[in-house]
Design a protein around this motif. Structure first.
Motif, short mmCIF file in Angstrom:
data_model
loop_
_atom_site.label_atom_id
_atom_site.label_comp_id
_atom_site.label_asym_id
_atom_site.label_seq_id
_atom_site.Cartn_x
_atom_site.Cartn_y
_atom_site.Cartn_z
N ALA A 76 0.80 -1.24 0.00
CA ALA A 76 0.00 0.00 0.00
C ALA A 76 0.82 1.28 0.00
O ALA A 76 0.27 2.37 0.03
CB ALA A 76 -0.99 0.02 1.17
N MET A 77 2.15 1.17 -0.05
CA MET A 77 2.97 2.37 -0.10
C MET A 77 3.10 2.84 -1.55
O MET A 77 3.26 2.01 -2.44
CB MET A 77 4.36 2.10 0.49
CG MET A 77 5.19 3.36 0.73
SD MET A 77 6.62 3.05 1.79
CE MET A 77 7.73 2.26 0.62
N ILE A 78 3.02 4.13 -1.77
CA ILE A 78 3.07 4.70 -3.11
C ILE A 78 4.46 5.23 -3.41
O ILE A 78 5.01 6.04 -2.66
CB ILE A 78 2.05 5.85 -3.27
CG1 ILE A 78 0.64 5.37 -2.91
CG2 ILE A 78 2.10 6.41 -4.69
CD1 ILE A 78 0.09 4.28 -3.80
N SER A 79 5.05 4.76 -4.50
CA SER A 79 6.32 5.30 -4.98
C SER A 79 6.09 5.98 -6.32
O SER A 79 5.37 5.46 -7.17
CB SER A 79 7.36 4.18 -5.14
OG SER A 79 7.76 3.69 -3.89
N ALA A 80 6.70 7.13 -6.49
CA ALA A 80 6.51 7.91 -7.72
C ALA A 80 7.61 8.96 -7.77
O ALA A 80 8.54 8.97 -6.97
CB ALA A 80 5.13 8.57 -7.72
N ALA A 81 7.52 9.84 -8.78
CA ALA A 81 8.45 10.97 -8.86
C ALA A 81 8.26 11.85 -7.63
O ALA A 81 7.13 12.13 -7.23
CB ALA A 81 8.19 11.76 -10.13
N THR A 82 9.36 12.28 -7.01
CA THR A 82 9.27 13.08 -5.78
C THR A 82 10.12 14.33 -5.87
O THR A 82 11.05 14.42 -6.67
CB THR A 82 9.73 12.26 -4.56
OG1 THR A 82 11.09 11.90 -4.73
CG2 THR A 82 8.89 11.02 -4.36
N GLY A 83 9.80 15.28 -5.00
CA GLY A 83 10.55 16.53 -4.96
C GLY A 83 11.99 16.34 -4.51
O GLY A 83 12.90 17.00 -5.01
N ALA A 84 12.21 15.42 -3.55
CA ALA A 84 13.57 15.18 -3.06
C ALA A 84 14.48 14.68 -4.17
O ALA A 84 15.62 15.13 -4.32
CB ALA A 84 13.53 14.16 -1.91
N ILE A 85 13.98 13.75 -4.97
CA ILE A 85 14.75 13.22 -6.09
C ILE A 85 14.95 14.30 -7.16
O ILE A 85 16.04 14.43 -7.74
CB ILE A 85 14.05 12.00 -6.70
CG1 ILE A 85 14.01 10.85 -5.69
CG2 ILE A 85 14.72 11.56 -7.99
CD1 ILE A 85 15.37 10.35 -5.25
N ALA A 86 13.91 15.08 -7.41
CA ALA A 86 14.02 16.15 -8.41
C ALA A 86 15.12 17.14 -8.05
O ALA A 86 15.88 17.59 -8.91
CB ALA A 86 12.67 16.87 -8.55
N LEU A 87 15.22 17.48 -6.76
CA LEU A 87 16.24 18.42 -6.32
C LEU A 87 17.66 17.85 -6.51
O LEU A 87 18.58 18.58 -6.84
CB LEU A 87 16.02 18.78 -4.85
CG LEU A 87 14.80 19.65 -4.54
CD1 LEU A 87 14.57 19.72 -3.04
CD2 LEU A 87 14.98 21.05 -5.11
N VAL A 88 17.80 16.54 -6.31
CA VAL A 88 19.12 15.90 -6.43
C VAL A 88 19.60 15.90 -7.88
O VAL A 88 20.77 16.17 -8.17
CB VAL A 88 19.08 14.47 -5.88
CG1 VAL A 88 20.37 13.72 -6.22
CG2 VAL A 88 18.89 14.48 -4.36
N ILE A 89 18.70 15.59 -8.82
CA ILE A 89 19.11 15.40 -10.21
C ILE A 89 18.97 16.65 -11.07
O ILE A 89 19.47 16.68 -12.20
CB ILE A 89 18.32 14.24 -10.87
CG1 ILE A 89 16.81 14.54 -10.82
CG2 ILE A 89 18.63 12.92 -10.17
CD1 ILE A 89 15.98 13.47 -11.50
N ALA A 90 18.32 17.68 -10.56
CA ALA A 90 18.12 18.90 -11.35
C ALA A 90 19.44 19.52 -11.84
O ALA A 90 19.55 19.89 -13.02
CB ALA A 90 17.31 19.92 -10.55
#
Length: 500
Positions: A76-90
Motif C-alpha cells: 500500500a505504499m506509493i512510490s513515484a516521482a518526488t521533490g527530493a529526487i528532483a532536487l538531487v538530479i536537477a
C-alpha cells in the motif's frame, strides 16, 4: 492428485489479500483512483523542479508505482516521482542534459539494489522515536507549505472552493465511507467549476499530459568512463536520498497499519523500480509520503492493488481522459493535501502537557529534525541531523553513568576501586582523573564486574591509569571483566600508545 507445486515444501500459492472480500477490493480500487488524481499535478510540479518535460515525471510515477507494487516490501505504499529526487538530479539535467539524468537514474537504481543486498535497511533500527516524530511533523509542514503557492495570487473563488472541499471531506464520511471523501470532493468541485464556468487554475495549467505510453530505450549518452564519473556522484546521492525517504515512509506505514514490512526487499525493490523507470525515460523516484498518506490513512488501502492501480489509473487518466482531468481545479487537490497534512501531524507531540513531561533532549531532537527538513526541504537531511543529535544527547546522558568508588583495606596495604556503568569514548575520558595515584598504597585493584568496556578509548583510559600507577612503582590488577570486555581488553591493552 496434488500438483508438484502444492506438494513442494515451503512453496504455497496464496490468494491475493485484495480478493478477501468485495469491500476490500472496492476500497483498493477507489484509493488507487484518488491517488492517481492527486499524483498528476504533483508529478508535473516535480518535473518542473527537475527541469524536464511534464511527461518525464508522469512516466516515472507510472512505472515506479506499477513496478514497486510487485517487487516492493511495503504493501500500500506509493512510490513515484518526488521533490527530493528532483532536487538531487536537477543540477545534472541543467548542466549535461536529459540523457545524463536518465543514466544517473539507472545507475542510482543499481546502487540501491546493491545497498539493499548489503543490508543497509538494518540501519533503520538506529533511528530514534523522537526523530521519527520529527520526520512525521516535518512531512506535514512540507505538505502544507507545498500548497501555499497554489493559494497565492489566484482568483478569489479558489478560497471558497478550498474551504468547501475541506468541509465536504470532513462531513461526508459521517454519511458513508463506501466512497473515499477526497474522491467525492474532487468530483463535486470539478462539476461546480465546469458547470458554472468559474475561471480558476486547473490541472491542465500545470502542463500538457502525455498522449501515449512510454517506450523503453537506452539513455542517449556516450558509454564512456567520463560519463560514469560525471553521473556517479549524482547517482549515489539519488540512491541514498531515495532509500532513506522510502524506508522512513515504510516505517511510518508499519506504525499506522500495525504491521511489519520487509525493509531489505523494499530497498532492492526501489532499485529495481528506478532501473525500469530509467529505461522507460522517467526521472526516477522513491516512496511518496503525501500520496502514501492519502492511500493508507485517508482512503484506508492496505494491499498492493491500490499501488498498482494508482500507477495504472495515472496513465489511463492522462491518455484516455486527459481533457477531463485537465479541468480538475487545483483547489480540489489543494484541499485534499491540506487535510492530509493536518491528519499527518502528530498533534499530541506538541501539546504543553506532553512537552512538559518529555525529556528536554527528546524534544530537542524532534525540533532539530523538523527545522532541518523545513529549512532544506529534504527529509533525508533532517533524519540524518536528527539522528546525529540523538546520538550526541544519548552520549552526553550515559557519559555520566560511569562511577568510580575506592575502598582502602584497614591495614592500608591495598585499595579496591569499583567501577560501574558503561565505558566508552564519552564516559572513559574522565576515568583517568578518578584515582588517587599519589596517595594510594602499592597494591591497586580495579573491579570492573559492574562495568562494560565498549571501545578502544576505554582500554586506552585503563592503560593510562596503569601507566600512572607504574610510574610511581605501584601495581594495578584489573578484575571482574565480563567475557566481551575481557576479550577487547586482552586484544588492545598496551597496544594503543606509541612505542608498542
Amino acid at each position: 492428485m496434488s500438483s508438484p507445486l502444492s506438494a513442494a515444501p515451503g512453496l504455497r500459492m496464496s490468494k491475493p489479500d485484495w480478493l478477501d472480500s468485495p469491500k476490500v477490493f472496492r476500497t483498493e480500487v477507489l484509493a488507487g483512483l484518488v491517488v492517481a488524481l492527486a499524483l498528476i499535478p504533483e508529478a508535473i510540479s516535480f518535473s518542473i523542479i527537475a527541469g524536464v518535460d511534464p511527461s518525464i515525471g508522469l512516466f516515472a510515477s507510472f512505472t515506479m508505482a506499477v513496478v514497486i507494487s510487485v517487487v516492493g516490501g511495503r504493501k500500500a505504499m506509493i512510490s513515484a516521482a518526488t521533490g527530493a529526487i528532483a532536487l538531487v538530479i536537477a543540477p545534472l539535467n541543467r548542466e549535461y542534459g536529459l540523457g545524463h539524468l536518465i543514466a544517473a537514474v539507472i545507475l542510482g537504481g543499481l546502487i540501491q539494489v546493491a545497498l539493499g543486498a548489503l543490508g543497509v535497511a538494518k540501519l533503520m533500527r538506529f533511528v530514534p522515536r523522537s526523530v521519527m516524530i520529527g520526520f512525521v511533523n516535518a512531512l506535514a509542514v512540507l505538505i502544507f507549505m507545498a500548497q501555499v503557492p497554489e493559494m497565492r495570487d489566484v482568483p478569489w473563488p479558489v478560497y471558497p472552493l478550498i474551504a468547501g472541499g475541506l468541509v465536504l471531506m470532513v462531513l461526508f464520511p459521517k454519511i458513508t465511507k463506501v466512497v473515499p471523501a477526497p474522491l467525492v470532493s474532487i468530483v463535486v468541485l470539478t462539476v461546480i467549476t465546469v458547470a458554472a464556468g468559474i475561471a480558476v487554475p486547473t490541472v491542465g495549467d500545470k502542463g500538457d499530459l502525455p498522449s501515449s505510453l512510454p517506450v523503453p530505450g537506452l539513455p542517449d549518452v556516450p558509454f564512456t568512463m567520463d560519463t560514469l564519473t560525471t553521473i556517479a556522484p549524482y547517482a549515489f546521492a539519488f540512491a541514498l536520498v531515495g532509500l532513506m525517504e522510502s524506508l522512513m515512509t515504510a516505517k511510518l506505514v508499519d506504525d499506522i497499519t500495525d504491521t511489519r514490512s520487509n525493509k531489505t526487499r523494499e530497498s532492492i525493490g526501489q532499485g529495481i523500480a528506478n532501473i525500469v523507470t530509467g529505461f522507460f525515460g522517467g526521472m526516477g523516484g522513491c516512496a511518496m509520503i503525501g500520496q502514501t498518506m492519502i492511500n493508507v490513512k485517508t482512503s484506508g488501502a492496505r494491499t498492493r492493488l491500490s499501488t498498482f492501480l494508482a500507477g495504472s489509473f495515472l496513465m489511463v487518466l492522462c491518455i484516455v481522459f486527459g481533457p477531463v482531468v485537465s479541468d480538475i481545479p487545483m483547489a480540489a487537490l489543494v484541499a485534499v493535501m491540506i487535510l492530509v497534512s493536518v491528519a499527518t501531524f502528530d498533534w499530541h507531540s506538541v501539546r504543553p502537557r506532553t512537552l512538559k513531561r518529555m525529556p528536554v533532549g527528546e524534544t530537542t531532537v524532534m525540533a532539530v529534525t523538523v527545522a532541518a527538513v523545513v529549512a532544506t526541504h529534504n527529509l533525508a537531511v533532517g533524519v540524518v541531523l536528527g539522528s546525529v543529535t540523538a546520538m550526541a544527547v544519548f552520549a552526553k546522558r550515559v557519559a555520566h553513568l560511569a562511577q568510580v568508588s575506592g575502598v582502602v583495606d584497614p591495614d592500608g596495604s591495598q585499595v579496591v576501586y569499583v567501577v560501574t556503568g558503561e565505558l566508552f569514548f564519552a564516559s572513559s575520558n574522565d576515568l583517568v582523573h578518578q584515582f588517587d595515584y599519589r596517595g594510594d598504597p602499592d597494591d591497586v585493584v580495579i573491579d570492573l564486574s559492574g562495568a562494560h568496556i565498549w571501545d578502544a578509548s576505554s582500554v586506552a583510559a585503563l592503560d593510562a591509569v596503569e601507566t600512572k600507577y607504574a610510574q610511581r612503582g605501584k601495581k594495578v590488577t584489573i578484575v571482574g571483566l565480563n567475557k566481551p570486555s575481557a576479550e577487547m581488553h586482552d586484544k588492545l591493552a598496551g597496544q594503543l600508545t606509541a612505542g608498542h
